[in-house]
Design an enzyme around this catalytic site. Structure first.
Site, PDB file in Angstrom:
ATOM      1  N   GLU A   1      -4.264  -6.556   2.870  1.00  0.00           N
ATOM      2  CA  GLU A   1      -3.019  -7.129   3.387  1.00  0.00           C
ATOM      3  C   GLU A   1      -2.902  -8.633   3.152  1.00  0.00           C
ATOM      4  O   GLU A   1      -1.834  -9.133   2.796  1.00  0.00           O
ATOM      5  CB  GLU A   1      -2.880  -6.834   4.880  1.00  0.00           C
ATOM      6  CG  GLU A   1      -2.456  -5.407   5.194  1.00  0.00           C
ATOM      7  CD  GLU A   1      -3.614  -4.418   5.143  1.00  0.00           C
ATOM      8  OE1 GLU A   1      -4.772  -4.861   5.041  1.00  0.00           O
ATOM      9  OE2 GLU A   1      -3.343  -3.215   5.201  1.00  0.00           O
TER      10      GLU A   1
ATOM     11  N   HIS B   1      -1.197   0.693  16.261  1.00  0.00           N
ATOM     12  CA  HIS B   1      -0.118   1.133  15.360  1.00  0.00           C
ATOM     13  C   HIS B   1       1.209   1.285  16.095  1.00  0.00           C
ATOM     14  O   HIS B   1       2.067   2.051  15.657  1.00  0.00           O
ATOM     15  CB  HIS B   1      -0.467   2.482  14.719  1.00  0.00           C
ATOM     16  CG  HIS B   1      -1.414   2.394  13.552  1.00  0.00           C
ATOM     17  ND1 HIS B   1      -2.705   1.981  13.682  1.00  0.00           N
ATOM     18  CD2 HIS B   1      -1.241   2.672  12.234  1.00  0.00           C
ATOM     19  CE1 HIS B   1      -3.311   2.024  12.490  1.00  0.00           C
ATOM     20  NE2 HIS B   1      -2.437   2.436  11.592  1.00  0.00           N
TER      21      HIS B   1
ATOM     22  N   GLU C   1       0.835  -1.195   0.000  1.00  0.00           N
ATOM     23  CA  GLU C   1       0.000   0.000   0.000  1.00  0.00           C
ATOM     24  C   GLU C   1       0.870   1.246   0.000  1.00  0.00           C
ATOM     25  O   GLU C   1       1.768   1.379   0.833  1.00  0.00           O
ATOM     26  CB  GLU C   1      -0.899  -0.021   1.243  1.00  0.00           C
ATOM     27  CG  GLU C   1      -1.903  -1.163   1.201  1.00  0.00           C
ATOM     28  CD  GLU C   1      -2.392  -1.596   2.575  1.00  0.00           C
ATOM     29  OE1 GLU C   1      -2.214  -0.840   3.548  1.00  0.00           O
ATOM     30  OE2 GLU C   1      -2.938  -2.714   2.674  1.00  0.00           O
TER      31      GLU C   1
HETATM   32  C1  LIG Z   1      -5.428  -2.801   7.814  1.00  0.00           C
HETATM   33  C2  LIG Z   1      -4.870  -1.472   7.548  1.00  0.00           C
HETATM   34  N1  LIG Z   1      -4.176  -1.270   6.422  1.00  0.00           N
HETATM   35  C3  LIG Z   1      -3.634  -0.065   6.165  1.00  0.00           C
HETATM   36  C4  LIG Z   1      -3.790   0.968   7.040  1.00  0.00           C
HETATM   37  C5  LIG Z   1      -3.147   2.304   6.773  1.00  0.00           C
HETATM   38  N2  LIG Z   1      -4.192   3.231   6.370  1.00  0.00           N
HETATM   39  C6  LIG Z   1      -4.822   3.994   7.264  1.00  0.00           C
HETATM   40  S1  LIG Z   1      -6.045   4.858   6.595  1.00  0.00           S
HETATM   41  C7  LIG Z   1      -5.733   4.253   5.060  1.00  0.00           C
HETATM   42  C8  LIG Z   1      -6.557   4.687   3.926  1.00  0.00           C
HETATM   43  C9  LIG Z   1      -7.976   4.354   4.148  1.00  0.00           C
HETATM   44  O1  LIG Z   1      -8.741   4.850   3.122  1.00  0.00           O
HETATM   45  P1  LIG Z   1     -10.304   4.874   3.259  1.00  0.00           P
HETATM   46  O2  LIG Z   1     -10.781   3.576   3.781  1.00  0.00           O
HETATM   47  O3  LIG Z   1     -10.854   5.334   1.967  1.00  0.00           O
HETATM   48  O4  LIG Z   1     -10.574   5.938   4.396  1.00  0.00           O
HETATM   49  P2  LIG Z   1     -10.219   7.498   4.357  1.00  0.00           P
HETATM   50  O5  LIG Z   1      -8.873   7.645   4.946  1.00  0.00           O
HETATM   51  O6  LIG Z   1     -10.288   7.971   2.969  1.00  0.00           O
HETATM   52  O7  LIG Z   1     -11.253   8.119   5.222  1.00  0.00           O
HETATM   53  C10 LIG Z   1      -4.676   3.360   5.103  1.00  0.00           C
HETATM   54  C11 LIG Z   1      -4.137   2.653   3.943  1.00  0.00           C
HETATM   55  C12 LIG Z   1      -4.511   0.707   8.217  1.00  0.00           C
HETATM   56  N3  LIG Z   1      -4.685   1.656   9.147  1.00  0.00           N
HETATM   57  N4  LIG Z   1      -5.069  -0.494   8.433  1.00  0.00           N
END
Ligand SMILES: Cc1ncc(C[n+]2csc(CCOP(=O)(O)OP(=O)(O)O)c2C)c(N)n1
Ligand SMILES: [Mg+2]
Lengths: 346, 327
Positions: free
Chosen positions: B62, B131, B31
């Site tokens: 993941e 985290h 990612e």
């Molecule tokens: C399982 C997991 N993978 C990756 C992340 C890192 N991460 C946090 S927010 C995010 C993007 C999420 O996008 P979305 O679901 O569209 O929510 P938005 O941030 O746009 O509100 C990522 C990749 C995480 N917190 N948890």
């Protein structure tokens, strides 16, 4: 907290209520940004929901006492719209004892069981299956409650969403999936993460009632939500995609270098707060001066949350071992205590 | 290139760049690894040099990222999958523990899974309970997985280069608190071998075994002890937890007669527990004190910076613990 089903609320005053609540959400988020700039937030993982206010307000207006919900990491607005105390939220974001989770959770983990908030989640998709369980509880205990999962477009990459939708549809649970499609997951635009960005079609395939609504107009969101939620309460689980735009970076430090200014300027035109304001003024329901007065009142309310959170105490160090297990259960032994015990000599 | 002043983050990127230049089969997937450049900036710019077919931005999936890396490795590529936070390892655990770790053995040695799973963990950013964890014990408890945890700029480069040559799956855990650390990297120097621990400081009174960021806390504690108490602590950096280099640990512990293991992971059933048991078994006749674990508290990590800081060993705590042992 708005109740869209309250008969006393006429249509006109409902839009005004929506505006007021959306302005509260936006102002709160702006103050979260300020808390960070002032170096008073616990960390920088602060995800602002500016641009997404109609999702929070339009859905929460259709919740009832006893309904439950989980949110993603961008959940401040949802909780606020469900009636949270912004001062206690801000204190949590500052990592203080007075916060909703006593400084243990933070921005990404605010929760309040009293308001049916089963928790904000920092695992993308992590909060989704809990609503299946809450839906089972509502069914078996005959509470007539609906359970809502709020998540972003990015969570549609997680297999657990599909497992959860399938169960909800199979068992006809009172469950509502709310996908806030702000077009981005961090730096990845939705069309870079999926070959079919018509997200509601996936839910249809599982047998859920599914729609996409433009988040620009909170009244549209409210209408779609009201219909789907009524169905969910009667055992037809539903999925609503709310299209919007993430106005700022992913988290407080992200300057969004992956998208250009033209796109951002256009995206920010999709502004549910301004849209509601314009409608109130142009229809003659409220004057600009009235709305300004509200805005000022809200600014004062939200300024106070910063002062409150800064003035509040840090959690006590001894609280560190509390709540790993239930009250009354032995707390984990601190490493230092154990060492002192093991190394004690005559 | 020889000697350069660089950071942990840039040293990691250099290792990836050189490996990709040397072998077209090396790919990166995860990612935000491409256009965004990685959540912690490690892969910044690589997509420009190597293109979208080799630096692959994935959806937030993941389990499938790790699973796809397993298949890619079996089918001739050399994948480097990135897991943004080690806290998400649970979502990938089937692919990692039941697939990657088992394939060589279960299929009678026909094929291995040459992949690297890069991730990062640890406290220090008020990132909260989901985290900030140190989950290396999950990996170390799974036969079939290799585990590397670099603590220095030099090892950020050399260990990653070495990981990319391993025939078996390697979980490579960086520490979020080390990315901006500066240091000297000698790319030409003969690195310490894969699977070899390194003695970072000599000392006859006690041996402190550590790795990742806690190594620096152990070294700081050793300085405090030398300055304030005249205690000389040897400090060992494990570098890899699997393979585990006990041959470097044994003679030093036998000499000093005292050992402590320092780890950020939760104390119970953690890496420190394994090492303490091993030292106790192997060096029993030489020990004057129980082998002591100084590790993370058996609690989740709070967002409060104050609680977070005291949830894991600090240099002051480590030096206190040594004084308690030696009093
Ligand atoms: C399982 C997991 N993978 C990756 C992340 C890192 N991460 C946090 S927010 C995010 C993007 C999420 O996008 P979305 O679901 O569209 O929510 P938005 O941030 O746009 O509100 C990522 C990749 C995480 N917190 N948890
Ligand atoms: Mg999104």
């Amino acid at each position: 907290m708005i109740d869209a089903n309250n008969e006393a609320a006429g249509k006109n005053s409902l839009l005004a209520d929506f505006y007021r609540e959306m302005r509260r959400v936006r102002t709160f988020e702006e103050r979260v940004g300020e808390l960070f700039v002032r170096g008073q937030s616990a960390g920088s993982m602060l995800h602002l929901s500016i641009g997404e206010e109609s999702a929070a307000v339009g859905i929460c207006a259709n919740m009832r006492d006893g309904d439950t919900f989980t949110t993603h990491h961008r959940g401040h607005g949802i909780f606020l719209a469900r009636g949270a105390d912004p001062a206690r939220m801000m204190a949590e974001i500052a990592g203080k004892e007075a916060g909703y989770c006593h400084g243990k959770g933070g921005s990404m983990h605010i929760a309040d069981m009293g308001l049916g908030h089963l928790g904000a989640n920092a695992i993308v998709g992590g909060g989704i299956p809990a609503v299946v369980g809450a839906g089972l509880a509502a069914r078996n205990r005959k509470t007539n409650a609906v359970s809502f999962a709020f998540f972003g477009d990015g969570a549609t990459g997680q297999g657990i969403l599909y497992e959860s939708m399938n169960m909800a549809a199979l068992w006809k649970l009172p469950v509502m999936f709310v996908c806030i499609n702000n077009q981005y997951g961090m730096g990845t635009r939705i069309d870079q993460a999926t070959a079919n960005p018509n997200l509601h079609e996936r839910a249809e395939a599982f047998g859920l009632a599914a729609r996409t609504v433009d988040g620009l107009d909170v009244e549209d969101v409210n209408e779609a939500a009201a219909e789907l939620i009524a169905g969910a309460r009667a055992g037809q689980p539903a999925f609503l995609v709310i299209d919007c735009y993430r106005f700022f970076g992913h988290a407080r430090k992200d300057k969004s270098p992956y998208r250009d200014e033209t796109e951002e300027a256009e995206g920010r035109l999709k502004d549910p707060v301004i849209r509601a304001r314009d409608k109130l003024i142009s229809s003659g329901m409220m004057s600009e001066a009235d709305l300004d007065a509200w805005d000022a009142e809200i600014a004062t309310e939200m300024d106070a949350t910063i002062d409150f959170s800064i003035a509040e105490k840090e959690p006590q160090l001894s609280s560190m071992y509390r709540d790993v297990y239930a009250p009354g259960e032995p707390e984990p032994e601190p490493v230092r205590t154990r060492l002192e015990r093991v190394l004690a000599r005559e | 290139m020889a000697k350069i002043e660089t950071t942990y983050r840039d040293a990691l990127r250099l290792a990836l760049t050189e490996a990709m230049q040397a072998d077209d089969n090396v790919i990166i997937m995860g990612e935000e690894v491409g256009r965004y450049g990685g959540a912690y900036g490690v892969t910044k710019g690589l997509i420009d040099e190597f293109g979208e077919d080799r630096v692959i931005d994935t959806p937030i999936s993941e389990a499938a990222i790790v699973g796809a890396a397993v298949g890619a490795g079996m089918a001739g590529l050399r994948p480097v999958a990135e897991l943004m936070y080690v806290d998400f390892i649970g979502m990938t655990m089937d692919q990692l523990a039941n697939q990657a770790a088992k394939i060589r053995y279960m299929f009678g040695g026909q094929i291995g899974v040459p992949m690297v799973l890069r991730t990062q963990g640890g406290t220090g950013r008020s990132a909260g309970a989901q985290h900030s964890q140190s989950l290396e014990a999950y990996v170390m408890h799974t036969p079939g997985l290799r585990l590397a945890m670099p603590s220095t700029v030099d090892d950020a480069y050399h260990l990653l280069r070495q990981a990319l040559k391993q025939p078996d799956p390697v979980v490579f855990i960086e520490h979020k608190g080390l990315y901006t650390m500066k240091g000297t990297l000698d790319t030409d120097a003969e690195p310490a071998g894969w699977g070899k621990a390194r003695v970072m400081r000599e000392g006859a009174d006690i041996v402190i075994v550590s790795y990742s960021r806690q190594l620096h806390h152990a070294l700081a504690a050793a300085e405090i002890l030398a300055r304030e108490n005249g205690i000389q602590a040897a400090v060992i950096d494990l570098r890899t937890l699997n393979p585990l280099d006990f041959d470097t640990i044994r003679p030093l512990v036998e000499q000093a007669g005292r050992a402590m293991v320092v780890s950020e992971g939760a104390m119970t059933s953690g890496v420190a527990a394994e090492l303490a048991a091993r030292i106790t078994e192997e060096c029993f006749d030489f020990l004057e004190d129980p082998v002591v674990r100084v590790a993370g508290e058996d609690i989740p990590i709070s967002v409060s910076p104050l609680l977070e800081k005291h949830s894991v060993p600090t240099p002051e705590f480590i030096s206190d613990a040594v004084r308690m042992m030696l009093k």
